[in-house]
Design a protein around this motif. Sequence first.
Motif, PDB file in Angstrom:
ATOM      1  N   HIS A  21       0.813  -1.211   0.000  1.00 24.06           N
ATOM      2  CA  HIS A  21       0.000   0.000   0.000  1.00 24.06           C
ATOM      3  C   HIS A  21       0.850   1.266   0.000  1.00 24.06           C
ATOM      4  O   HIS A  21       0.469   2.274  -0.614  1.00 24.06           O
ATOM      5  CB  HIS A  21      -0.954  -0.022   1.193  1.00 24.06           C
ATOM      6  N   ARG A  33       0.434   3.993  -2.945  1.00 24.87           N
ATOM      7  CA  ARG A  33       0.212   5.412  -2.648  1.00 24.87           C
ATOM      8  C   ARG A  33       1.266   6.269  -3.338  1.00 24.87           C
ATOM      9  O   ARG A  33       0.952   7.359  -3.846  1.00 24.87           O
ATOM     10  CB  ARG A  33       0.268   5.614  -1.136  1.00 24.87           C
ATOM     11  N   VAL A  91     -12.527   3.106  -7.646  1.00 24.05           N
ATOM     12  CA  VAL A  91     -11.816   2.149  -6.793  1.00 24.05           C
ATOM     13  C   VAL A  91     -12.759   1.000  -6.484  1.00 24.05           C
ATOM     14  O   VAL A  91     -13.914   1.211  -6.098  1.00 24.05           O
ATOM     15  CB  VAL A  91     -11.351   2.788  -5.469  1.00 24.05           C
ATOM     16  N   LEU A 110      -6.968   6.042  -0.934  1.00 27.82           N
ATOM     17  CA  LEU A 110      -6.625   5.886  -2.345  1.00 27.82           C
ATOM     18  C   LEU A 110      -7.259   6.971  -3.205  1.00 27.82           C
ATOM     19  O   LEU A 110      -6.624   7.510  -4.111  1.00 27.82           O
ATOM     20  CB  LEU A 110      -7.056   4.508  -2.835  1.00 27.82           C
ATOM     21  N   SER A 166      -7.406  -4.415  -3.872  1.00 26.00           N
ATOM     22  CA  SER A 166      -7.888  -3.159  -4.449  1.00 26.00           C
ATOM     23  C   SER A 166      -7.571  -3.113  -5.939  1.00 26.00           C
ATOM     24  O   SER A 166      -6.537  -3.611  -6.388  1.00 26.00           O
ATOM     25  CB  SER A 166      -7.217  -1.949  -3.783  1.00 26.00           C
ATOM     26  N   VAL A 171      -7.725   0.046  -8.926  1.00 29.68           N
ATOM     27  CA  VAL A 171      -7.908   1.487  -9.093  1.00 29.68           C
ATOM     28  C   VAL A 171      -7.873   1.821 -10.573  1.00 29.68           C
ATOM     29  O   VAL A 171      -6.938   1.440 -11.290  1.00 29.68           O
ATOM     30  CB  VAL A 171      -6.819   2.281  -8.355  1.00 29.68           C
TER      31      VAL A 171
END
Length: 345
Positions: free
Chosen positions: A131, A135, A149, A192, A249, A251
């Motif tokens: 993560h 980021r 997302v 996010l 996740s 995105v």
Amino acid sequence: MVYRDIGIGIVGSGFMGRTYAETTTKYNRHARLIAIAGGTRAAGLATDYEVDLEPSVENLMARDDVDAVILTPPESVHLEHTRMAAAAGKHVLTEKPMAPDVAQCTAMIDACRDAGVTLMVVQSQRFRGVHQRARALLDEERIGKVWQVRHWSNFPIEWSVPVVGDRPWYADPEGGLFLGQCVHNFDMMRWLVGSEACQVYAHVSSHGDHGLPNLSVMAQVEFENGATGQLWVCLELPGAAFPQSQFHSQVVGSKGLLDFDGYTHLDLAEDGVWQRVWEQPDFDLLDSMDPVRLESYTAQNQAFIDCILEGRPPPVTGEDGRAAVELCQASLQSARSGQAIRLPL
């Protein structure tokens, strides 16, 4: 610059109490574990780490050599303990969920602000290697502006039942395991997207015969910056689990894509081509001493210590903690009313 060590007191002596004792004593810089209070295992934990055992939380808060406290008990007592800490001039790192409801979160924020002490809320997923790297790619605008997302966490029912057995408050239909899990998920979505949520529409239920409430969640979230998010949580899978589904996740950006799971990998698509950016080394999620598991907690605690020493805001604020609780509350309201819920509550 030379910093003095921050004296740390831990409230609570369960799985997370041991986690923070281990990171504070073995991995964190400029910190020293002073004392432990609370819980049936406190004496054993204090003995293991050769620190003082305090007979009460009040005694721990009154110590002059304790500069900051880490709160690990259930969220029902976080407000009480935070007020005690703030009144004693102690900085606070509190486990998630921050509190059972938005009003108590706000009271915690107010108490620490008025006392001039730092309040940070645990969101260990932000500090996992996957993560942190995701980021960084977003900050570098490698995939452009975030449009959508999709995020999910799925576990077999065989995982949930023992957890609730160890933590009976997780059976509370007003919070419970749903709140304990979904504050992680909603916080990740906010982080996010980089925006506050303005509306949520959710279905929250349970399907099995286990008697546990709110283990299956589908939620649609709209954000102030125009992005949308979709959350899928199922804590009652029948026996097996989907691959790479513990904290996954995806995105969609204006010029690229990200696909990542907090426990496995980070992939980036640029110009229509996928590449593997990073792979998470394996670790045991249920082993409090696993050094790879402890990496995110070490980084989180170090951020807390550093922000105290440097006089800057923490990376996960009280407002962040409150926003995650608010999204959980709004999801339950939406599920019970059948309507989308506008935020703030």
